[in-house]
Design an enzyme around this catalytic site. Sequence first.
Site, PDB file in Angstrom:
ATOM      1  N   TYR A 178     -31.017  46.425 -75.982  1.00  0.00           N
ATOM      2  CA  TYR A 178     -29.725  46.885 -75.424  1.00  0.00           C
ATOM      3  C   TYR A 178     -28.796  45.685 -75.224  1.00  0.00           C
ATOM      4  O   TYR A 178     -27.631  45.713 -75.591  1.00  0.00           O
ATOM      5  CB  TYR A 178     -29.947  47.638 -74.109  1.00  0.00           C
ATOM      6  CG  TYR A 178     -28.635  48.110 -73.493  1.00  0.00           C
ATOM      7  CD1 TYR A 178     -27.921  49.150 -74.062  1.00  0.00           C
ATOM      8  CD2 TYR A 178     -28.099  47.481 -72.362  1.00  0.00           C
ATOM      9  CE1 TYR A 178     -26.698  49.559 -73.524  1.00  0.00           C
ATOM     10  CE2 TYR A 178     -26.891  47.883 -71.816  1.00  0.00           C
ATOM     11  CZ  TYR A 178     -26.200  48.934 -72.400  1.00  0.00           C
ATOM     12  OH  TYR A 178     -24.989  49.335 -71.869  1.00  0.00           O
TER      13      TYR A 178
ATOM     14  N   GLY B 227     -20.811  46.471 -64.978  1.00  0.00           N
ATOM     15  CA  GLY B 227     -22.176  46.382 -64.446  1.00  0.00           C
ATOM     16  C   GLY B 227     -22.648  47.793 -64.144  1.00  0.00           C
ATOM     17  O   GLY B 227     -22.344  48.729 -64.890  1.00  0.00           O
TER      18      GLY B 227
ATOM     19  N   PHE C 129     -26.175  57.524 -67.878  1.00  0.00           N
ATOM     20  CA  PHE C 129     -26.735  56.379 -68.611  1.00  0.00           C
ATOM     21  C   PHE C 129     -28.247  56.199 -68.353  1.00  0.00           C
ATOM     22  O   PHE C 129     -29.033  56.064 -69.294  1.00  0.00           O
ATOM     23  CB  PHE C 129     -25.954  55.126 -68.189  1.00  0.00           C
ATOM     24  CG  PHE C 129     -26.412  53.836 -68.799  1.00  0.00           C
ATOM     25  CD1 PHE C 129     -25.930  53.426 -70.034  1.00  0.00           C
ATOM     26  CD2 PHE C 129     -27.305  53.000 -68.136  1.00  0.00           C
ATOM     27  CE1 PHE C 129     -26.332  52.216 -70.597  1.00  0.00           C
ATOM     28  CE2 PHE C 129     -27.711  51.796 -68.687  1.00  0.00           C
ATOM     29  CZ  PHE C 129     -27.229  51.408 -69.917  1.00  0.00           C
TER      30      PHE C 129
HETATM   31  P1  NDP Z   1     -23.261  58.526 -70.405  1.00  0.00           P
HETATM   32  O1  NDP Z   1     -24.645  58.768 -70.901  1.00  0.00           O
HETATM   33  O2  NDP Z   1     -22.812  59.261 -69.191  1.00  0.00           O
HETATM   34  O3  NDP Z   1     -22.202  58.788 -71.581  1.00  0.00           O
HETATM   35  C1  NDP Z   1     -22.449  58.341 -72.887  1.00  0.00           C
HETATM   36  C2  NDP Z   1     -21.489  59.052 -73.818  1.00  0.00           C
HETATM   37  O4  NDP Z   1     -21.712  58.562 -75.154  1.00  0.00           O
HETATM   38  C3  NDP Z   1     -21.709  60.547 -73.850  1.00  0.00           C
HETATM   39  O5  NDP Z   1     -20.475  61.214 -73.902  1.00  0.00           O
HETATM   40  C4  NDP Z   1     -22.475  60.770 -75.160  1.00  0.00           C
HETATM   41  O6  NDP Z   1     -22.142  62.044 -75.698  1.00  0.00           O
HETATM   42  C5  NDP Z   1     -21.871  59.665 -76.019  1.00  0.00           C
HETATM   43  N1  NDP Z   1     -22.723  59.332 -77.143  1.00  0.00           N
HETATM   44  C6  NDP Z   1     -23.966  58.802 -77.115  1.00  0.00           C
HETATM   45  N2  NDP Z   1     -24.451  58.710 -78.358  1.00  0.00           N
HETATM   46  C7  NDP Z   1     -23.492  59.193 -79.185  1.00  0.00           C
HETATM   47  C8  NDP Z   1     -23.404  59.376 -80.578  1.00  0.00           C
HETATM   48  N3  NDP Z   1     -24.409  59.038 -81.387  1.00  0.00           N
HETATM   49  N4  NDP Z   1     -22.269  59.902 -81.097  1.00  0.00           N
HETATM   50  C9  NDP Z   1     -21.260  60.249 -80.288  1.00  0.00           C
HETATM   51  N5  NDP Z   1     -21.268  60.104 -78.959  1.00  0.00           N
HETATM   52  C10 NDP Z   1     -22.392  59.590 -78.416  1.00  0.00           C
HETATM   53  O7  NDP Z   1     -23.172  56.950 -70.162  1.00  0.00           O
HETATM   54  P2  NDP Z   1     -21.958  55.992 -69.742  1.00  0.00           P
HETATM   55  O8  NDP Z   1     -20.713  56.754 -69.522  1.00  0.00           O
HETATM   56  O9  NDP Z   1     -22.458  55.134 -68.659  1.00  0.00           O
HETATM   57  O10 NDP Z   1     -21.852  55.099 -71.060  1.00  0.00           O
HETATM   58  C11 NDP Z   1     -20.637  54.883 -71.760  1.00  0.00           C
HETATM   59  C12 NDP Z   1     -20.608  53.458 -72.281  1.00  0.00           C
HETATM   60  O11 NDP Z   1     -20.623  52.560 -71.174  1.00  0.00           O
HETATM   61  C13 NDP Z   1     -21.793  53.059 -73.141  1.00  0.00           C
HETATM   62  O12 NDP Z   1     -21.325  52.288 -74.229  1.00  0.00           O
HETATM   63  C14 NDP Z   1     -22.641  52.209 -72.210  1.00  0.00           C
HETATM   64  O13 NDP Z   1     -23.431  51.273 -72.910  1.00  0.00           O
HETATM   65  C15 NDP Z   1     -21.563  51.542 -71.412  1.00  0.00           C
HETATM   66  N6  NDP Z   1     -21.980  50.990 -70.133  1.00  0.00           N
HETATM   67  C16 NDP Z   1     -22.516  51.780 -69.151  1.00  0.00           C
HETATM   68  C17 NDP Z   1     -22.896  51.222 -67.945  1.00  0.00           C
HETATM   69  C18 NDP Z   1     -23.521  52.011 -66.855  1.00  0.00           C
HETATM   70  O14 NDP Z   1     -24.116  51.407 -65.939  1.00  0.00           O
HETATM   71  N7  NDP Z   1     -23.431  53.332 -66.850  1.00  0.00           N
HETATM   72  C19 NDP Z   1     -22.693  49.800 -67.687  1.00  0.00           C
HETATM   73  C20 NDP Z   1     -22.140  49.061 -68.794  1.00  0.00           C
HETATM   74  C21 NDP Z   1     -21.779  49.650 -69.949  1.00  0.00           C
HETATM   75  P3  NDP Z   1     -23.151  63.035 -76.440  1.00  0.00           P
HETATM   76  O15 NDP Z   1     -24.524  62.811 -75.863  1.00  0.00           O
HETATM   77  O16 NDP Z   1     -22.581  64.394 -76.145  1.00  0.00           O
HETATM   78  O17 NDP Z   1     -23.039  62.654 -77.878  1.00  0.00           O
HETATM   79  C1  8X3 Z   2     -25.408  48.840 -68.560  1.00  0.00           C
HETATM   80  C2  8X3 Z   2     -25.597  47.819 -67.512  1.00  0.00           C
HETATM   81  O1  8X3 Z   2     -27.380  46.471 -66.353  1.00  0.00           O
HETATM   82  O2  8X3 Z   2     -27.600  48.896 -66.335  1.00  0.00           O
HETATM   83  O3  8X3 Z   2     -24.743  48.287 -69.646  1.00  0.00           O
HETATM   84  O4  8X3 Z   2     -28.003  47.664 -68.351  1.00  0.00           O
HETATM   85  S1  8X3 Z   2     -27.220  47.719 -67.141  1.00  0.00           S
END
Ligand code: NDP
Ligand code: 8X3
Length: 259
Positions: free
Chosen positions: A157, A188, A194
């Site tokens: 990741y 963060g 997620f």
């Molecule tokens: P969620 O799981 O709540 O949302 C993820 C979103 O991505 C969903 O809408 C999902 O939709 C979509 N998704 C995943 N795989 C695919 C795919 N193959 N095609 C199209 N859409 C896809 O997580 P977050 O909102 O937390 O994550 C959003 C972004 O933020 C990510 O890039 C994550 O790495 C990043 N992030 C998150 C953090 C956290 O702590 N939550 C911290 C740092 C970064 P569906 O399943 O319907 O396709």
């Molecule tokens: C997601 C942040 O620290 O939960 O990008 O992996 S962490």
Amino acid sequence: MASIRDMIVFVTGASSGIGQSCAHAFADAGARLLLCARRKERLDDLAAELQTKYGTDVFTLQLDVRDRAAVESAIASLPDGWKDIDILVNNAGLARGFDKLHEGDVNDWEEMIDTNVKGLLWVSRNVIPGMVARSRGHIINIGSIAGHDPYPKGSVYNATKFAVDAITRALRMDLVDTPLRVSSVDPGLVETEFSLVRFHGDEDRARSVYTDIDVCTPDDIADAVLYCATRPPHVSINEIIIMPTAQASSIVKHVGPLK
Ligand code: NDP
Ligand code: 8X3
């Protein structure tokens, strides 16, 4: 604050979490929204909510960003009125598993690399040429603190988010002679689905990540994304690292009340 009223904003991964909050934030600012994810029903519910709440014009796409041919064809066949994307929020992404590298599941690795790196590239490769041709556009990638500061049991990741950081910075150089802007918002801990996805649906384990720590909400992150998008055209917010006050690095987090 520069207006984004009536601009077309494409948010990938809008069915949940940060993407869904971005959809609300941009709708509230008067943008038109192109939303994609795999779970189309959720997108359609969101579209109905945005239409009712803000009167937003929304177009939803059921799209798996890992599917290169589907991404090409979906973007090439957008209907008139939706082709000229102004702002791309590359948000779709996920973590799968939490394992030492030598014990990791290679299927998890492929899913993360295919989504977070290749999916972001497929979408970008199909959207940015139109922006360059129109001399207008803004790409906002959702990276992570994990793309600056790796942590144990997160190697793959972490690597995908380091890749997002490299792509963001190199793309900004590629586009330096254009009016296009490239930003990244790197959170963060944010409470979304997620961790549920990371732990393959284990709700107790997912909940424990956010217990006794005042983490960010997806709206906090959407606020930062909107900030990037609403600066005057000569100002580029290159990168925002945004974390809970109780988190100081990928691994230094304070659980329990702050003093
Ligand atoms: P969620 O799981 O709540 O949302 C993820 C979103 O991505 C969903 O809408 C999902 O939709 C979509 N998704 C995943 N795989 C695919 C795919 N193959 N095609 C199209 N859409 C896809 O997580 P977050 O909102 O937390 O994550 C959003 C972004 O933020 C990510 O890039 C994550 O790495 C990043 N992030 C998150 C953090 C956290 O702590 N939550 C911290 C740092 C970064 P569906 O399943 O319907 O396709
Ligand atoms: C997601 C942040 O620290 O939960 O990008 O992996 S962490």
